[in-house]
Design a protein around this motif. Structure first.
Motif, PDB file in Angstrom:
ATOM      1  N   CYS A 121       0.491   4.625 -50.889  1.00 12.23           N
ATOM      2  CA  CYS A 121       0.138   4.511 -49.463  1.00 12.23           C
ATOM      3  C   CYS A 121       1.251   5.111 -48.620  1.00 12.23           C
ATOM      4  O   CYS A 121       2.424   4.779 -48.804  1.00 12.23           O
ATOM      5  CB  CYS A 121      -0.084   3.040 -49.102  1.00 12.23           C
ATOM      6  SG  CYS A 121      -0.420   2.780 -47.335  1.00 12.23           S
TER       7      CYS A 121
ATOM      8  N   HIS B 181       1.873   4.543 -45.604  1.00 14.43           N
ATOM      9  CA  HIS B 181       2.350   3.610 -44.592  1.00 14.43           C
ATOM     10  C   HIS B 181       3.328   2.591 -45.153  1.00 14.43           C
ATOM     11  O   HIS B 181       4.392   2.353 -44.575  1.00 14.43           O
ATOM     12  CB  HIS B 181       1.159   2.884 -43.949  1.00 14.43           C
ATOM     13  CG  HIS B 181       0.133   3.808 -43.384  1.00 14.43           C
ATOM     14  ND1 HIS B 181       0.361   4.583 -42.269  1.00 14.43           N
ATOM     15  CD2 HIS B 181      -1.139   4.092 -43.802  1.00 14.43           C
ATOM     16  CE1 HIS B 181      -0.720   5.293 -42.017  1.00 14.43           C
ATOM     17  NE2 HIS B 181      -1.641   5.024 -42.934  1.00 14.43           N
ATOM     18  N   CYS B 182       2.964   1.971 -46.283  1.00 16.58           N
ATOM     19  CA  CYS B 182       3.783   0.884 -46.809  1.00 16.58           C
ATOM     20  C   CYS B 182       4.413   1.206 -48.151  1.00 16.58           C
ATOM     21  O   CYS B 182       5.208   0.418 -48.673  1.00 16.58           O
ATOM     22  CB  CYS B 182       2.979  -0.404 -46.919  1.00 16.58           C
ATOM     23  SG  CYS B 182       1.575  -0.286 -48.078  1.00 16.58           S
TER      24      CYS B 182
ATOM     25  N   THR C  10       3.062   1.280 -51.081  1.00 13.85           N
ATOM     26  CA  THR C  10       2.489   0.552 -52.221  1.00 13.85           C
ATOM     27  C   THR C  10       1.754   1.512 -53.156  1.00 13.85           C
ATOM     28  O   THR C  10       1.011   2.385 -52.705  1.00 13.85           O
ATOM     29  CB  THR C  10       1.508  -0.523 -51.725  1.00 13.85           C
ATOM     30  OG1 THR C  10       2.204  -1.417 -50.864  1.00 13.85           O
ATOM     31  CG2 THR C  10       0.910  -1.297 -52.902  1.00 13.85           C
TER      32      THR C  10
ATOM     33  N   HIS D 246      -7.112  -1.624 -49.824  1.00 10.37           N
ATOM     34  CA  HIS D 246      -5.678  -1.709 -49.563  1.00 10.37           C
ATOM     35  C   HIS D 246      -5.380  -1.510 -48.079  1.00 10.37           C
ATOM     36  O   HIS D 246      -4.553  -2.231 -47.501  1.00 10.37           O
ATOM     37  CB  HIS D 246      -4.912  -0.667 -50.384  1.00 10.37           C
ATOM     38  CG  HIS D 246      -3.462  -0.591 -50.003  1.00 10.37           C
ATOM     39  ND1 HIS D 246      -2.530  -1.531 -50.397  1.00 10.37           N
ATOM     40  CD2 HIS D 246      -2.784   0.291 -49.218  1.00 10.37           C
ATOM     41  CE1 HIS D 246      -1.349  -1.235 -49.891  1.00 10.37           C
ATOM     42  NE2 HIS D 246      -1.483  -0.121 -49.173  1.00 10.37           N
ATOM     43  N   LEU D 247      -6.053  -0.571 -47.447  1.00 12.93           N
ATOM     44  CA  LEU D 247      -5.809  -0.314 -46.028  1.00 12.93           C
ATOM     45  C   LEU D 247      -6.178  -1.519 -45.168  1.00 12.93           C
ATOM     46  O   LEU D 247      -5.647  -1.702 -44.075  1.00 12.93           O
ATOM     47  CB  LEU D 247      -6.601   0.917 -45.576  1.00 12.93           C
ATOM     48  CG  LEU D 247      -6.151   2.258 -46.169  1.00 12.93           C
ATOM     49  CD1 LEU D 247      -7.118   3.367 -45.771  1.00 12.93           C
ATOM     50  CD2 LEU D 247      -4.730   2.602 -45.713  1.00 12.93           C
TER      51      LEU D 247
ATOM     52  N   CYS E 174      -0.443  -4.090 -45.476  1.00  6.81           N
ATOM     53  CA  CYS E 174      -0.517  -2.722 -44.969  1.00  6.81           C
ATOM     54  C   CYS E 174      -0.776  -2.709 -43.469  1.00  6.81           C
ATOM     55  O   CYS E 174      -0.228  -1.879 -42.734  1.00  6.81           O
ATOM     56  CB  CYS E 174      -1.607  -1.947 -45.711  1.00  6.81           C
ATOM     57  SG  CYS E 174      -1.605  -0.171 -45.370  1.00  6.81           S
TER      58      CYS E 174
ATOM     59  N   LYS F 128       2.475  -3.330 -41.714  1.00 12.29           N
ATOM     60  CA  LYS F 128       3.345  -2.166 -41.778  1.00 12.29           C
ATOM     61  C   LYS F 128       2.896  -1.094 -40.799  1.00 12.29           C
ATOM     62  O   LYS F 128       3.710  -0.501 -40.074  1.00 12.29           O
ATOM     63  CB  LYS F 128       3.343  -1.595 -43.206  1.00 12.29           C
ATOM     64  CG  LYS F 128       4.336  -0.461 -43.425  1.00 12.29           C
ATOM     65  CD  LYS F 128       5.758  -0.934 -43.244  1.00 12.29           C
ATOM     66  CE  LYS F 128       6.730   0.193 -43.527  1.00 12.29           C
ATOM     67  NZ  LYS F 128       8.119  -0.229 -43.312  1.00 12.29           N
ATOM     68  N   ARG F 129       1.582  -0.854 -40.724  1.00 12.59           N
ATOM     69  CA  ARG F 129       1.077   0.149 -39.794  1.00 12.59           C
ATOM     70  C   ARG F 129       1.332  -0.263 -38.366  1.00 12.59           C
ATOM     71  O   ARG F 129       1.687   0.565 -37.517  1.00 12.59           O
ATOM     72  CB  ARG F 129      -0.420   0.382 -40.017  1.00 12.59           C
ATOM     73  CG  ARG F 129      -0.748   1.031 -41.351  1.00 12.59           C
ATOM     74  CD  ARG F 129      -2.105   1.735 -41.296  1.00 12.59           C
ATOM     75  NE  ARG F 129      -3.194   0.874 -40.896  1.00 12.59           N
ATOM     76  CZ  ARG F 129      -3.906   0.115 -41.735  1.00 12.59           C
ATOM     77  NH1 ARG F 129      -3.611   0.133 -43.030  1.00 12.59           N
ATOM     78  NH2 ARG F 129      -4.890  -0.634 -41.304  1.00 12.59           N
TER      79      ARG F 129
END
Length: 952
Positions: free
Chosen positions: A238, A240-241, A243, A259-260, A265, A268-269
């Protein structure tokens, strides 16, 4: 008698005459505020403003040179970008003209300097944009030269792509081998028919090698880190994070969507979105952006750039034509706006401009008093020997060469005042030349030393020389020409010395002091005296005289310890000792001296007459292209030794070397640059003996020159070599030097240094415009891992040099590099038998590849895609294993073309070769085959080695 000079000239003279001034006189004059209290910020602003002016002109010329490339011009017309590019070209031409008109003015106007700096940043963006377009062209060329234009529903296939269409995507189908302007509406293609890029997709919606363009939008949030044998993703990360998620075919894209939607996540976003935009108002102002109008577009570009960075791992780069057109138009608009701002600032500056130049007299170092000398005994004896030789029929010209502050003038003064000189010569003349060799003025000054009366009102050179000859004929004359800067031509030089070369002249000697080796080589009739640093013992005595006022001082033992540390940092340069001594004498306390040692205050440009100011005089004489090459080298460690070919290739990779003549190659021009810097004293040579490779000539920057380059280049270049170093935002050339941060323990292990890692993490935000990254020294796994953040930010990287890497990590970093601008890679790895990373086969701009391919047994099939590659450092076996090597038409060296594994006809297209080795020629049977290589047409060929087996 010599002329008298103002007090400030004598002060500068005493600062610049290192070894000869007695401590009772040369150290007794305190620095006067009006001459030694230059504000550091103002001085640095002036230096940096001059650099900005030069950078603007260089960037404008670089962009325009790219537009002149026939292939790029034709490609831009073919894809319908010609109109927008023409407007951008016109704006850049305006900048080029503007740069010439404001030259020399920015140093006197902060407003103008600020606006020029913004304009420079926009030019960098324009240069990157044009380079991206050229990368598209190269990709098109590599993939076979066929270019398909998709059309919307209802249009015919003959319609040409133009800038009015939107929703089209130029897809770099890296694995599929095509480029297409592709309609994003599913099921449509040319004439509303079949898809342009054929491929299949299973029901999972996961992209495979044959169908990357239909991928779900969820994939834009992930970078693929692992694929199976069929090229289908197995793991993804990912963006963003960070992972890692498993994404096999059976799971489809649901795992990505899930996951999104996860809380981790989302948090984090959210934190990323709340972080202040680095390209916000302040940065936009710095770069000349129109904040209110274009800020949203800039954020969109920033977001698309991040997605682009993470798509690199999957080797898929997507271009939206509408976005490209928008970027071209936006760049053009911003340039036009910045030009208007500069023009208004230029008018304001012209109105209030106060000429701020250093008078020539401030360079003058002439003072003919007798002084004590520290060291230089061998040099003095050598000069005296030339003066006393029995050779009355010719004029001896003996140059003394050295960098600023090394003591050239001081040595010449000792010779001038020596008893032998007084006894040997009837006339002794001392003239100061500087950067203006005016024959009339200098001849009049010669007459001041020998004539009883003044030649007032006479300005005719012939008449002045006639008068001078009456005084020097039949007499021995010693002429000292101090501080010669110009590269004097033979006619000018012979005309000036004509009175000393008459038939009746006898044993005249001319001693010339100069910073330029080229001057010494041109005019010297005997071997020049190369003045180096003072030896340790002599330098320490001189340093004590400067710092304490007495070379025998023993009253301050605690200060002596600190003083020795300072002296060791001064590199044996007498002027540096005087500069430091002037500061140290202010307070003879431990705190004061420790502070000067810590901050190295003697390196400040604010000390008019100090060592850095003296070196700046030499630097100011350089044209911008040589300043640029010199300053760039400051990112390397002190005393770093360069091979000439390697250094020149580095300069070429950054676009510093310009082709001034069609018959000259960039490498030839670059070597001329290096020779010019060597002759000007900015580099020195050292000869080394290698038992395997033989004798080598290496080049290095003198330590004080290196210190000066670090000081002046701080807005463009930076070196992280300790925790205290500072990296300015938007630095473009960065080195990480680990010698002081990492050391092997007794077991050969390298302990982790978390503080240094933290320093790297803090500078990541400053690397988004990075063009160079150099890593030299030992380090551990954790530091290498922390480099990932830099690679994710540095999307404009052109040069990567890593001295040693852990197994597998060097090549994994290659997968993170944005291939678009990449030109130079030098990588040393501890792994044997490494293959060329697949990702590098898409580096169509790559010019130099040096990644320890000597033990490589496998070469990627796509290596022949490197059509811009000029230099490949590899074993002979590697050359022979490159299929279709004939496509690598930019190669300059091909050390082993093996006719067993390669068809000799492939040599036909390699017309740029300068060095060629062909082996196993017994496999070339017919004359027609041999003619197919077209060796006679290789006009650049300098070395040719042919070999074959002889059967008996």
């Amino acid at each position: 008698m010599p002329p008298t000079f103002p007090r400030h000239c004598i002060l500068f003279a005493r600062l610049a005459l290192p070894a000869l001034l007695p401590h009772t006189t040369c150290l007794s004059i305190p620095p006067s505020p009006e001459h030694c209290s230059f504000d550091l910020d103002l001085m640095m602003e002036a230096v940096e403003a001059t650099l900005v002016e030069g950078a603007m002109l260089w960037l404008a010329q670089t962009i325009l040179a790219n537009f002149l490339l026939d292939k790029l011009d034709a490609w831009l017309r073919h894809v319908g970008l010609a109109d927008d590019i023409e407007k951008l070209k016109y704006a850049v031409e305006e900048v080029e003209a503007l740069a010439a008109s404001v030259k020399g003015m920015a140093a006197g106007s902060r407003l103008l300097a600020l606006r020029l700096s913004r304009l420079k940043e926009l030019l960098y963006e324009a240069d990157d944009l044009v380079d991206e377009l050229d990368y598209c062209r190269l990709h098109h060329e590599v993939q076979g030269g066929t270019f398909s234009c998709a059309t919307p529903h209802g249009t015919n296939g003959a319609e040409q792509v133009d800038g009015s269409r939107d929703n089209y995507r130029l897809q770099h189908q890296v694995e599929g081998g095509m480029i297409a302007w592709d309609n994003q509406h599913q099921g449509t293609g040319v004439n509303g028919g079949a898809q342009l890029v054929d491929g299949t997709r299973d029901n999972s919606g996961i992209p495979n090698r044959n169908d990357r363009k239909k991928r779900s939008k969820a994939w834009e949030e992930f970078s693929i880190t692992e694929e199976d044998a069929d090229g289908k993703p197995v793991r993804a990360e990912c963006i963003h994070c960070g992972t890692q998620v498993r994404c096999e075919t059976t799971k489809g894209t649901s795992v990505l969507h899930n996951h999104l939607k996860s809380e981790n996540c989302k948090r984090k976003r959210a934190s990323i979105e709340q972080t202040p935009n680095p390209l916000s108002a302040d940065d936009g102002a710095q770069n000349g952006a129109a904040i209110s109008t274009h800020d949203s577009d800039r954020r969109k570009r920033m977001r698309s750039d991040e997605i682009l960075a993470h798509n690199i791992a999957a080797n898929t780069i997507l271009w939206d034509k509408a976005e490209i057109c928008n970027r071209i138009q936006q760049t053009t608009h911003q340039l036009q706006k910045a030009i208007s701002e500069v023009q208004s600032g230029y008018i304001a500056s012209s109105t209030n401009l106060c000429q701020n130049t250093v008078a020539d007299s401030c360079r003058r170092t002439s003072s003919l008093m007798q002084h004590k000398m520290y060291g230089r005994i061998d040099e003095k004896n050598s000069i005296i020997k030339h003066m006393t030789v029995d050779n009355p029929d010719s004029v001896i010209v003996l140059p003394i060469v050295g960098i600023g502050g090394i003591g050239k003038t001081a040595l010449a003064q000792v010779i001038y005042n020596d008893l032998i000189a007084k006894n040997e010569f009837d006339n002794r003349i001392w003239i100061w030349v500087s950067s203006n060799l005016d024959e009339v003025k200098l001849t009049m000054e010669m007459l001041d030393f020998v004539a009883q009366e003044k030649c007032v009102g006479t300005t005719n050179l012939s008449r002045l020389q006639e008068i001078l000859m009456t005084y020097v004929t039949s007499k021995r004359t010693l002429l000292i020409m101090d501080d010669v800067w110009d590269d004097i031509d033979d006619f000018q030089w012979n005309k000036l010395l004509a009175p000393l070369r008459t038939d009746n002249a006898k044993g005249n000697v001319v001693i010339v002091t100069t910073r330029k080796l080229s001057v010494a080589k041109r005019i010297g009739t005997v071997e020049h005296i190369n003045l180096g640093p003072l030896q340790n013992d002599n330098f320490w005595l001189f340093f004590k005289a400067c710092a304490f006022g007495d070379e025998t001082c023993k009253e301050h033992p605690s200060l002596t310890i600190i003083g020795q540390k300072i002296a060791n940092n001064l590199q044996g340069n007498p002027l540096a000792a005087q500069t430091a001594g002037m500061l140290l004498r202010e307070h003879l306390t431990t705190d004061h001296w420790s502070n000067i040692l810590k901050n190295e205050k003697w390196k400040s440009l604010q000390l008019n007459g100090g060592i850095m100011h003296a070196l700046k005089l030499s630097y100011d004489e350089l044209p911008y292209h040589l300043q640029q090459c010199f300053l760039y080298c400051s990112i390397f460690p002190n005393n770093h030794q360069f091979l000439s070919n390697e250094l020149v290739c580095i300069w070429i990779s950054q676009g510093f070397v310009k082709c001034s003549h069609s018959t000259e190659r960039l490498e030839e021009i670059g070597h001329n640059y290096l020779t010019d810097l060597l002759n000007a004293g900015f580099f020195e040579q050292v000869e080394t003996k290698d038992p395997i490779l033989g004798n080598k000539t290496l080049y290095f920057m003198p330590p004080l020159m290196h210190d000066f380059a670090r000081l002046v280049s701080r807005t463009e270049c930076a070196a992280i070599d300790d925790l205290a170093c500072r990296v300015v935002p938007n630095v473009r050339h960065l080195s990480i030097l680990t010698s002081s941060a990492y050391h092997e323990d007794q077991h050969g292990n390298i302990p982790r240094n978390e503080k240094f890692e933290g320093k790297l993490r803090r500078v990541v935000e400053s690397t988004k415009k990075l063009r160079t990254l150099v890593l030299i020294g030992t380090y551990d796994y954790f530091l290498f891992r922390s480099l990932k953040g830099i690679f994710q930010k540095a999307q404009n990287l052109r040069m990567l040099h890593i001295s040693a890497s852990y197994a597998g990590f060097g090549h994994s970093l290659c997968n993170l590099i944005n291939n678009t601008h990449f030109r130079y890679l030098k990588l040393r790895t501890k792994e044997d038998n490494q293959a060329l990373p697949e990702a590098l086969t898409k580096s169509y701009h790559l010019q130099v590849l040096d990644i320890d391919l000597h033990g490589c047994s496998t070469v990627s099939n796509g290596m022949n895609n490197l059509i811009s590659l000029r230099h490949l450092v590899a074993s002979k076996a590697v050359y022979s294993s490159i299929r279709n090597i004939g496509k690598m038409t930019s190669l300059l060296e091909l050390h082993d073309f093996n006719c067993t594994s390669l068809e000799i006809a492939q040599l036909q297209s390699l017309s740029e070769l300068a060095q060629l080795g062909v082996s196993q020629l017994e496999n070339v049977v017919t004359r027609e085959e041999a003619y197919g290589a077209k060796l006679r047409e290789k006009s650049h060929l300098e070395k040719l080695h042919l070999s074959w087996k002889v059967y008996t």
